[in-house]
Enzyme design. Structure first.
Site, PDB file in Angstrom:
ATOM      1  N   SER A   1       0.476  -1.379  -0.052  1.00  0.00           N
ATOM      2  CA  SER A   1       0.272  -0.442   0.142  1.00  0.00           C
ATOM      3  C   SER A   1       0.714   0.682   0.191  1.00  0.00           C
ATOM      4  O   SER A   1       2.016   1.365   0.729  1.00  0.00           O
ATOM      5  CB  SER A   1      -0.689   0.185   1.034  1.00  0.00           C
ATOM      6  OG  SER A   1      -1.374   1.306   1.488  1.00  0.00           O
TER       7      SER A   1
ATOM      8  N   HIS B   1       0.346   4.436   1.107  1.00  0.00           N
ATOM      9  CA  HIS B   1       0.359   5.800   2.460  1.00  0.00           C
ATOM     10  C   HIS B   1       1.297   4.582   3.677  1.00  0.00           C
ATOM     11  O   HIS B   1       1.637   5.159   4.688  1.00  0.00           O
ATOM     12  CB  HIS B   1      -1.095   5.736   3.096  1.00  0.00           C
ATOM     13  CG  HIS B   1      -2.014   4.450   3.235  1.00  0.00           C
ATOM     14  ND1 HIS B   1      -2.221   4.457   5.004  1.00  0.00           N
ATOM     15  CD2 HIS B   1      -2.622   3.926   3.013  1.00  0.00           C
ATOM     16  CE1 HIS B   1      -3.219   3.592   5.377  1.00  0.00           C
ATOM     17  NE2 HIS B   1      -3.319   3.300   4.294  1.00  0.00           N
TER      18      HIS B   1
ATOM     19  N   CYS C   1     -13.608  -0.567  20.157  1.00  0.00           N
ATOM     20  CA  CYS C   1     -14.310  -0.962  20.706  1.00  0.00           C
ATOM     21  C   CYS C   1     -16.178  -1.459  19.950  1.00  0.00           C
ATOM     22  O   CYS C   1     -16.293  -0.665  18.707  1.00  0.00           O
ATOM     23  CB  CYS C   1     -14.939   0.312  20.993  1.00  0.00           C
ATOM     24  SG  CYS C   1     -16.391   1.152  22.100  1.00  0.00           S
TER      25      CYS C   1
HETATM   26  C1  LIG Z   1      -2.714  -0.695   6.252  1.00  0.00           C
HETATM   27  C2  LIG Z   1      -2.548  -2.480   6.045  1.00  0.00           C
HETATM   28  C3  LIG Z   1      -3.988  -3.256   4.947  1.00  0.00           C
HETATM   29  C4  LIG Z   1      -4.271  -1.692   4.082  1.00  0.00           C
HETATM   30  O1  LIG Z   1      -4.097  -1.089   3.134  1.00  0.00           O
HETATM   31  P1  LIG Z   1      -4.475   0.352   2.651  1.00  0.00           P
HETATM   32  O2  LIG Z   1      -4.318   0.386   2.401  1.00  0.00           O
HETATM   33  O3  LIG Z   1      -5.428   1.352   4.016  1.00  0.00           O
HETATM   34  O4  LIG Z   1      -6.482  -0.412   2.313  1.00  0.00           O
HETATM   35  C5  LIG Z   1      -3.773  -4.196   5.020  1.00  0.00           C
HETATM   36  N1  LIG Z   1      -2.717  -4.859   5.241  1.00  0.00           N
HETATM   37  C6  LIG Z   1      -1.777  -4.017   6.046  1.00  0.00           C
HETATM   38  C7  LIG Z   1      -1.372  -5.647   7.288  1.00  0.00           C
HETATM   39  C8  LIG Z   1      -1.987  -2.797   6.694  1.00  0.00           C
HETATM   40  O5  LIG Z   1      -1.075  -2.432   7.622  1.00  0.00           O
END
Ligand SMILES: *Cc1c(COP(=O)(O)O)cnc(C)c1O
Length: 387
Positions: free
Chosen positions: A203, A205, A329
């Site tokens: 991903s 971000h 929660c």
């Molecule tokens: C953040 C994360 C995702 C999801 O990625 P997004 O781009 O936020 O949908 C999937 N797997 C793991 C292990 C993550 O840390």
């Protein structure tokens, strides 16, 4: 008050280099990559470059094995649903998937969805640090197993799964293997060819690129059904006009991550050790939930006895320290996360769990400030505790 951000596993800030590279594609270079005129070609070239940068980061054989998606979550969905749907359309009776009990919801909830649609799913248990046992994977394989999906690094506690061994078993039985590598790409060396995975998701971000952009690596020869139908984008694998600025940003972030991987891992490791030593020196009755030997740098998951995690997070937030709990929660009561539950942590301990996750901009001074503030907060919370 200066805030201290220690939640990089949740998301990372855009790197200035990434933002700068994106700017032209948010302004004058706005073309649709499917157009054949100059604007379109400009966008197409930018996407091609980013695809090469991403392929290079993970050691793909060819950029054509890289598909840009709308998120890491979408990449996981595409891998798992795309592969299983194709298997189902080929008949073959029962279908079985193997995954682990500590996956991100992007994998876990996708498998649960497929379970409702008639697939059988094995959720492998883990040891107290969240690692699967390789013999249990071997025993779980059936004639009807169509997919193994096991994450590389866990987002809550940083534990690294034995991916080489998992790959070996998958190859031995000719079962396609998918891995969610969102938390490992950039921190650990990754070479999909050496490893032999069929599918790998990550991903933007989580590596200092924007949100809303992800990658699915699809090894040449691995066939998948499509998730999104429409135009012929991404070599007919994911329809929809490309998010050109985000793709460009991800390409630059990938390039920087590759160049800086060793230094980044060392930076994270040194600061994680510093935090751990500081906590050990000043706070008693605490437990670390990451694997002692197989843990990615930058994540420290700690359970404090006789502390209520949610209140602790709020107290730390008031002090300007931003971290995560290990609980969610659900219907008014604090339920430990599925990961902490899978580790077998007693609920009382799971309740007092905090995830520190460090990143590029984390400094020694920030860690020292946390170490200066946290013991007092823990002490106060313990006097209030009536678990
Ligand atoms: C953040 C994360 C995702 C999801 O990625 P997004 O781009 O936020 O949908 C999937 N797997 C793991 C292990 C993550 O840390």
């Amino acid at each position: 008050m200066q805030r201290i951000y220690l939640d990089y596993n949740a998301t990372t800030p855009l790197r200035p280099e990434v933002r700068d590279a994106m700017m032209p594609y948010l302004t004058e270079a706005f073309g649709n990559s499917s157009s054949i005129h100059a604007y379109g070609r400009e966008a197409r070239t930018a996407i091609d470059t980013a695809r090469e940068q991403v392929a290079d980061l993970i050691g793909a054989k060819s950029p054509s094995e890289i598909v840009f998606t709308g998120s890491g979550t979408e990449a996981d969905n595409h891998a798992i649903k795309g592969l299983t749907e194709l298997e189902k359309s080929r008949g073959k009776g029962n279908h079985h998937i193997i995954t682990s009990s500590v996956e991100h919801h992007a994998v876990l909830h996708t498998c649960q969805y497929l379970e409702q649609r008639g697939f059988e799913v094995t959720y492998l248990p883990v040891d107290r640090y969240g690692r699967i046992r390789i013999e249990q994977l071997r025993e779980a394989v059936r004639d009807t197993t169509v997919l193994i999906s096991i994450m590389h690094v866990n987002n809550e506690n940083g534990t690294i799964q034995p991916l080489e061994d998992i790959c070996e078993i998958a190859q031995e039985h000719e079962i396609p293997l998918h891995t969610d590598a969102v938390q490992s790409v950039g921190k650990l060396e990754m070479n999909v060819q050496a490893l032999g995975v069929n599918l790998l998701a990550f991903s933007g971000h989580k590596i200092y690129a924007p949100k809303g952009i992800g990658v699915l690596y699809i090894r040449r020869g691995t066939r998948l059904a499509n998730l999104v139908h429409g135009g012929a984008h991404e070599r007919n694998r994911r329809a929809g006009s490309e998010n050109v600025p985000a793709i460009v940003g991800l390409g630059i972030a990938a390039d920087l991550a590759k160049q800086e991987q060793n230094a980044y891992a060392q930076h994270l490791d040194a600061l994680t050790q510093r935090l751990r030593q500081g906590l050990d020196a000043h706070i008693d009755r605490l437990h670390y939930n990451g694997h002692p030997d197989h843990c990615a740098p930058g994540t420290l998951n700690v359970s404090f006895e006789a502390v209520e995690g949610e209140s602790l997070i709020l107290r730390l937030d008031m002090e300007g320290i931003c971290v995560s709990t290990g609980s969610a929660c659900t219907s008014g009561s604090m339920e430990p996360s599925h990961v902490l539950a899978a580790l077998g942590l007693p609920p009382r301990l799971a309740q007092g769990t905090v995830r520190f996750s460090l990143g590029r901009n984390t400094t020694e001074a920030e860690i020292d400030e946390v170490i200066a503030k946290l013991p007092k907060v823990i002490q106060q919370m313990r006097t209030l505790y009536r678990g």
